[in-house]
Design an enzyme around this catalytic site. Structure first.
Site, short mmCIF file in Angstrom:
data_model
loop_
_atom_site.label_atom_id
_atom_site.label_comp_id
_atom_site.label_asym_id
_atom_site.label_seq_id
_atom_site.Cartn_x
_atom_site.Cartn_y
_atom_site.Cartn_z
N PRO A 222 0.79 -1.20 -0.12
CA PRO A 222 0.10 0.11 0.12
C PRO A 222 0.93 1.34 -0.04
CG PRO A 222 -0.31 -1.39 2.01
CD PRO A 222 0.72 -1.95 1.18
N GLY A 224 2.91 4.46 0.96
CA GLY A 224 3.25 5.10 2.26
C GLY A 224 4.13 3.81 3.03
N LYS A 227 7.97 1.83 0.04
CA LYS A 227 8.68 1.22 -1.08
C LYS A 227 9.76 2.03 -1.53
CE LYS A 227 4.56 1.03 -2.96
NZ LYS A 227 3.76 1.23 -1.80
N HIS A 442 -25.87 11.33 20.25
CA HIS A 442 -25.53 10.48 19.34
C HIS A 442 -24.07 9.84 19.79
CE1 HIS A 442 -25.31 9.55 14.80
NE2 HIS A 442 -24.03 9.46 15.28
N GLU A 443 -23.18 10.61 20.13
CA GLU A 443 -21.88 9.96 20.25
C GLU A 443 -22.08 9.03 21.52
OE1 GLU A 443 -19.79 10.29 18.19
OE2 GLU A 443 -20.62 11.58 17.03
N HIS A 446 -23.09 5.76 20.53
CA HIS A 446 -21.89 4.87 20.13
C HIS A 446 -21.32 4.38 21.29
CE1 HIS A 446 -22.14 5.70 15.81
NE2 HIS A 446 -22.15 7.01 15.73
N ASP A 520 -22.12 6.51 9.26
CA ASP A 520 -22.24 5.33 9.98
C ASP A 520 -23.02 4.22 9.07
OD1 ASP A 520 -21.36 6.52 12.24
OD2 ASP A 520 -23.09 6.95 13.04
#
Ligand code: ADP
Ligand code: MG
Ligand code: ZN
Length: 633
Positions: A222, A224, A227, A442-443, A446, A520
């Site tokens: 991937p 970063g 390489k 809301h938070e 979660h 979400d």
């Protein structure tokens, strides 16, 4: 009234012209702004006239004529000058010059009366010439400007003007200054490539016993993960020049340009052997030939063919090794991967915990860290980060420390830097309002599901400080290096993601739910669909119904293929819905049972803006009076 030609008088005409021309030239670079009429200004110093003024004045002339001393007068109306030859003057002596006016009727009258030999001498009227010159200069400047603009746009629109010349686009570094010591966390790759250094440094070791030295190594990983860095380190360790070019540099509008660039590159490399050629993003040229919409791309194919030819062309021990990098090995043409070309493939993967610690060590070497900062702890917080991400974190932390005028980087800066790298810039906290309360629910939704649902990652913190696009955020600590996830863990994650929306429903009612859950829901759908179509976690059974994400229309695959009938498609949708619905019901149940706790946590969160995971768990535990899953971590 006889005007006397004294220096006090306005400048003569011809001088006016010069004055204007001079100004014009000065102003040309400033794009020919209208020239102020400076030359007309009577305040312009009179000394400009000095050289032309002789002691012989108009008055002298009149006096001499009247006294009969003058033998000859020549008048030039354009220069406003006269030449006076006096009687008895030596023939080789220059005549006196005298300043006159453009028209001198009185003088001429006097000359006629005194019977002096006089005449008009006309120098060509260069005032007209000067005017012409001024215009020519302006026109010339305009043409120059137009040509410049045309050139610019021609340059910008590709090599239209230098077509076929194939500007070499590769970089060459005689010494990269990078060694294996600068690369960490990708030890397997490093080990594999150690050998390449020996190939470059002591090829005879291998050729002596008849071994062929590999020509190409393909680094797969991937973005970063290091390489490019690794390739530079190989060149640095072997002490050979490093030629690098990006695959996209080969791809040009004109057929043949890319191929000639490949030729140039290899020609230069051969002159500098032993050396290392690094081709970044080789998938840009190395995609499978003859596929993709529009029947492929001639230019790309020619370039690729040239590359293959060049790689076949050099002798086994010519001392050139080609290293290419890609993050899409699946799209590469199989001819590239054949023995004799990029037959060695080295995977450069995300670093693990230990690797991250080592990378952080490298990137904090030149930075001042407060003694309490433990790099291992930072590494623990950053699973899934690449080397480039970690380098970025340390740099952002240093910037924060400088901005806060601290002596050294403390844990606070590092944490802020991680948050910033993951979720974007921190915004200003919202003012207290209904929407802040909504976001808080809301938070907390979660976080509460995350804490009460067995198998969910533990909460790291809940915050109402906006960051990036998010108005509030709940962070979870991912299980360190978890290689696999169980079905119940995925379901728990889906429930946790639904916690935000569920909280809105429980508190404000189904009609008052907000757009805040959009992100979400996207993730939920993805997870549930994976369970059904790829992971065999539904009643559809153990079948893989979809390929690797193959939305790739540039060639290499034939677009997205559905491997199932419409009937199965409908059943997939149904299964996905069942999974999500079940998780939704579970989330609603947990939140309804803990309604009072939720209110209390929201009040606290609005007051404090951020709650740390440990504190959150402690509050939940006190309220519930029973031990919690995840609290041990
Ligand atoms: P890639 O070519 O894989 O996209 P790069 O080699 O360009 O990644 O990495 C970018 C930067 O990130 C490097 O210059 C280096 O500072 C840092 N970096 C990446 N991986 C590592 C690593 N394994 N060890 C140390 N630094 C790394
Ligand atoms: Mg790179
Ligand atoms: Zn949410």
């Amino acid at each position: 009234m006889t005007p006397s030609p004294t220096p006090r008088l306005p400048l003569s005409r011809s001088q006016n012209r010069w004055g204007k021309l001079g100004l014009g030239l000065l102003l040309l670079p400033a794009l020919l702004a209208p020239a102020p009429a400076l030359a007309q200004d009577p305040a312009v110093p009179a000394f400009r006239n000095r050289e032309q003024v002789s002691n012989y004045t108009y008055g002298n002339l009149v006096r001499d004529i009247k006294a009969g001393k003058v033998s000859k007068v020549e008048i030039d109306p354009n220069l406003e000058k006269g030449w006076v030859t006096l009687k008895g003057q030596a023939p080789e002596a220059a005549p006196e010059t005298v300043r006159l006016f453009k028209n001198n009727p009185e003088l001429i009258e006097l000359l006629k009366k005194s019977k002096v030999n006089w005449g008009i001498r006309r120098t060509p009227d260069n005032s007209a010439l000067l005017g012409l010159l001024t215009h020519l200069v302006i026109i010339g400047a305009l043409i120059g400007l137009v040509v410049m603009v045309i050139r610019r746009s021609a340059n910008a629109s590709g090599q239209a003007m230098s077509f076929g010349k194939s500007k070499a686009r590769f970089q060459m570094e005689a010494k990269t200054g990078v060694g294996f010591g600068d690369v960490a966390g990708i030890d397997e790759a490093k080990e594999e490539l150690q050998e390449v250094v020996t190939f470059l440094k002591q090829p005879e070791k291998f050729t002596a016993i008849g071994a062929k030295i590999p020509r190409g190594v393909l680094l797969i990983g991937p973005p970063g993960t290091g390489k490019t860095l690794l390739a530079k380190a190989i060149a640095g360790e072997a002490g050979v020049p490093f030629f690098s070019i990006s695959g996209s540099e080969f791809v040009e509008m004109f057929v043949g340009v890319g191929a000639s660039r490949v030729r140039d590159l290899f020609k230069k490399a051969k002159e500098n052997a032993p050396c290392l050629i690094f081709i970044d993003e080789i998938d840009a040229v190395g995609r499978q030939r003859g596929v993709g919409y529009g029947g492929g791309n001639d230019e790309r194919e020619q370039t690729l063919n040239q590359l293959l030819t060049e790689m076949d062309g050099f002798e086994g021990n010519s001392g050139i090794i080609v290293i290419a990098a890609t993050n899409r090995p699946d799209v590469l043409d199989s001819a590239l991967l054949r023995p004799g070309r990029f037959d060695r493939q080295v995977v450069v993967d995300y670093p693990d915990l230990e690797g991250r610690t080592k990378i952080l060590t490298i990137h904090s070497q030149n930075k001042k860290l407060a003694p309490e900062v433990e790099l291992a702890l930072i590494a623990r917080r950053t699973p899934g980060f690449t080397g480039a991400d970690l380098a970025n974190v340390m740099n952002e932390a240093a910037i924060f420390a400088a901005r806060r005028r601290k002596e050294a980087i403390t844990l606070a800066e590092v944490n802020d830097a991680i948050d910033r790298v993951v979720a974007g810039m921190e915004g200003a906290p919202l003012v207290d309002s209904k929407s802040k309360r909504l976001i808080a629910y809301h938070e907390v939704g979660h976080a509460l599901i995350g804490t009460l649902c067995p198998g969910h990652d533990p909460v790291e913190k809940v915050t109402l400080i906006p960051r990036g696009q998010a108005k509030g955020l709940t962070w979870f600590t991912p299980d360190e290096e978890r290689a696999l996830m169980t079905r119940s863990q995925i379901i728990a994650r889906i429930a946790g993601l639904l916690g935000g929306r569920a909280a809105e429903e429980v508190i404000f009612g189904a009609d008052e739910v907000t757009t805040g859950a959009g992100n979400d829901i996207e993730k939920i759908t993805y997870l549930a669909r994976q369970m059904v179509t790829k992971l065999g976690m539904s009643s559809l059974g153990l079948v893989a119904l979809e390929n690797e994400d193959s939305a790739n229309y540039l060639g290499g695959d034939w677009g997205k293929r559905s491997e199932y009938s419409e009937e199965i498609g409908a059943r997939i949708d149904q299964e996905v819905r069942w999974i999500v619905d079940a998780a939704h019901r579970e989330a609603l149940r947990i939140l309804e049972e803990n309604r009072a706790l939720m209110d209390r946590l929201v009040d606290l969160l609005i007051d404090r803006e951020t709650l740390e995971g440990d504190e959150f768990r402690q509050l939940v535990g006190e309220f519930q009076d029973k031990p919690l899953a995840g609290a041990a971590k």
